[in-house]
Scaffold this active site. Structure first.
Site, mmCIF file in Angstrom:
data_model
loop_
_atom_site.group_PDB
_atom_site.id
_atom_site.type_symbol
_atom_site.label_atom_id
_atom_site.label_comp_id
_atom_site.label_asym_id
_atom_site.label_seq_id
_atom_site.Cartn_x
_atom_site.Cartn_y
_atom_site.Cartn_z
ATOM 1 N N ARG A 174 0.824 -1.200 0.000
ATOM 2 C CA ARG A 174 0.000 0.000 0.000
ATOM 3 C C ARG A 174 0.863 1.258 0.000
ATOM 4 N NH1 ARG A 174 -5.153 0.168 2.008
ATOM 5 N NH2 ARG A 174 -4.730 2.022 3.216
ATOM 6 N N ARG A 178 9.852 6.255 -2.714
ATOM 7 C CA ARG A 178 10.192 7.196 -3.786
ATOM 8 C C ARG A 178 11.645 7.632 -3.733
ATOM 9 N NH1 ARG A 178 5.340 10.067 -2.596
ATOM 10 N NH2 ARG A 178 3.601 8.888 -3.473
ATOM 11 N N ARG A 250 -8.714 -5.893 13.930
ATOM 12 C CA ARG A 250 -8.101 -4.934 14.821
ATOM 13 C C ARG A 250 -9.108 -3.817 15.062
ATOM 14 N NH1 ARG A 250 -4.138 -6.658 17.653
ATOM 15 N NH2 ARG A 250 -3.226 -4.580 17.912
ATOM 16 N N ARG A 280 -0.181 6.594 16.075
ATOM 17 C CA ARG A 280 -0.076 7.926 15.488
ATOM 18 C C ARG A 280 -0.945 8.907 16.247
ATOM 19 N NH1 ARG A 280 -3.219 6.644 9.697
ATOM 20 N NH2 ARG A 280 -5.163 5.949 10.643
ATOM 21 N N GLU A 301 -3.949 7.322 18.548
ATOM 22 C CA GLU A 301 -4.592 6.112 18.062
ATOM 23 C C GLU A 301 -3.922 4.884 18.661
ATOM 24 O OE1 GLU A 301 -5.698 7.301 13.888
ATOM 25 O OE2 GLU A 301 -5.435 5.146 13.611
ATOM 26 N N TYR A 349 -9.560 -5.194 3.503
ATOM 27 C CA TYR A 349 -9.049 -3.868 3.863
ATOM 28 C C TYR A 349 -9.324 -2.958 2.663
ATOM 29 C CZ TYR A 349 -5.147 -0.911 5.769
ATOM 30 O OH TYR A 349 -4.342 0.071 6.298
ATOM 31 N N ASP A 351 -10.197 0.639 0.693
ATOM 32 C CA ASP A 351 -10.232 2.092 0.714
ATOM 33 C C ASP A 351 -11.599 2.551 0.211
ATOM 34 O OD1 ASP A 351 -7.684 2.558 1.699
ATOM 35 O OD2 ASP A 351 -6.754 2.393 -0.282
#
Ligand code: UDP
Length: 367
Positions: A174, A178, A250, A280, A301, A349, A351
């Site tokens: 995911r 770069r 989860r 986070r 979180e 999972y 999006d």
């Protein structure tokens, strides 16, 4: 039979989009949700005290490569330009994510060009791993141990509660890596945030004369004989009374932080050290940079295994769960009057953009 309405169980993106498409073709649709609000886990609301748009179930940033899906969401709410830029704190230093040239140069204390960095990283990767299957193998093959330990192992252990060697490589795929200074978290062509929140978008999708929406209504309380077909976006295992066991998820616990001014200077700060218990901190006013707020709300979180009373967030697709999933899929295929859709209905999972794409596609088959 023909005139019976359709039923969509769940008023998240799956249920809402399917309902809208069927309603558009002249069908009557009943949408139900047992919660007291629309939009499922995309639900957002304005905090009363600060008027900040808060994503109650964790931040959702819309991104897609699918022009049709982008056009679709824009029809139901104004999307504001937004680029997700994530930072990560590791051993008291802040780095840029996804791993990019800035991260690499900072982490190794170098000033390499893209070509030099590519060459350098290729020497770190474990070339003996030809076909990475696990999250760990994927990371080690492409990045080597130091970057893996710093940015992935700790975070992933906290997020999933298992060693990355037990997780599929697909989770890591995911995230892009770069060799330039582009720190856009996503590779997709279209990205944005709804000016008035996701709840408003779902409300607009459901705003059609052929759609009736009932909140605080459980599927179990309805007589399914009154419907032509059912689109079920609730948990797959729950539909079958957990006959094959419970599919693992989860869940998240959010610890709210209120402050004045700017708490962390950015929307998302990840914490990859294992001695920090949260994964986070998200500061929600930064998801709406076009708005001005004096005060601020953030959420730490904390990830945990979902027990019976917890809200399921992320499907854990380990070997054990996959075997159980197969059994449920067999049962699901036998239910000719029910289509299982969305993240919970298919135990994937997903999006938001994929959810909308799949909802549009399945609705076409019933038009
Ligand atoms: N991940 C990580 N370190 C990070 C961010 C992500 O190791 O700083 C891993 C982690 O396993 C996570 C996965 O990459 O579950 C996908 O990350 P993404 O940001 O897409 O997760 P989401 O926002 O959907 O929770």
């Amino acid at each position: 039979m023909k005139n019976l309405p359709y039923l969509c169980v769940g008023a998240g993106f799956s249920g809402a989009v399917i309902a809208r498409e069927l309603a558009k073709s002249g069908h009557n649709v009943h949408v139900i949700d047992e919660r007291e609000h629309l939009a499922g886990n995309c639900y957002s609301r304005r905090d009363e005290e600060t008027q900040i748009q808060v994503h109650q179930y964790g931040p959702h940033i819309f991104h897609t490569d699918d022009p049709e899906v982008w056009e679709y969401i824009n029809r139901f709410g104004e999307m504001m330009p937004y680029v997700n830029r994530v930072k990560v704190t590791y051993k008291n230093k802040v780095y840029s994510l996804p791993i990019n040239l800035h991260t690499i140069n900072q982490f190794f204390g170098k000033c390499m060009s893209p070509e030099q960095a590519k060459e350098f990283i290729s020497t770190l990767g474990d070339s003996s791993i030809k076909e990475p299957k696990t999250f760990e193998e994927q990371a080690l093959a492409f990045l080597g141990n130091d970057l893996y330990q710093a940015f992935f192992r700790g975070y992933t252990l906290k997020q999933w509660g298992v060693e990355p060697s037990e997780l599929p490589a697909s989770i890591l795929k995911r995230l892009p890596i770069r060799f330039n200074y582009d720190d856009n978290y996503f590779n997709h062509r279209f990205q944005g945030m709804p000016r008035n929140g996701y709840t408003k978008i779902v409300e607009n999708i459901l705003d059609h004369r052929n759609i009736k929406t009932s909140l605080k209504t459980s599927f179990e309380s309805l007589n399914t004989n009154n419907y032509q077909h059912i689109f079920y976006s609730g948990p797959l295992d729950r539909y079958f009374n957990y006959s094959q066991g419970r599919l693992g998820y989860r869940s998240l616990v959010f610890k709210e932080i209120r402050a004045s001014g700017d708490y962390q200077g950015t929307a998302v700060m990840n914490y990859s050290d294992t001695n920090i218990s949260y994964t986070r901190i998200t500061e929600h006013k930064h998801f709406a940079p076009w708005e001005k707020h004096k005060d601020t709300i953030c959420f730490e979180e904390h990830s945990k295994f979902a027990t019976e009373n917890d809200i399921p967030y992320y499907p854990i697709r380990l070997v054990k769960e996959k075997a159980m999933l197969e059994k449920y899929e067999k049962l699901a295929n036998q239910e000719k009057k029910v289509s299982f859709v969305g993240r919970l209905g298919t135990y994937r999972y997903l999006d938001m953009d994929v959810t909308i794409r799949e909802a549009l596609d399945i609705a076409k088959k019933f038009n």
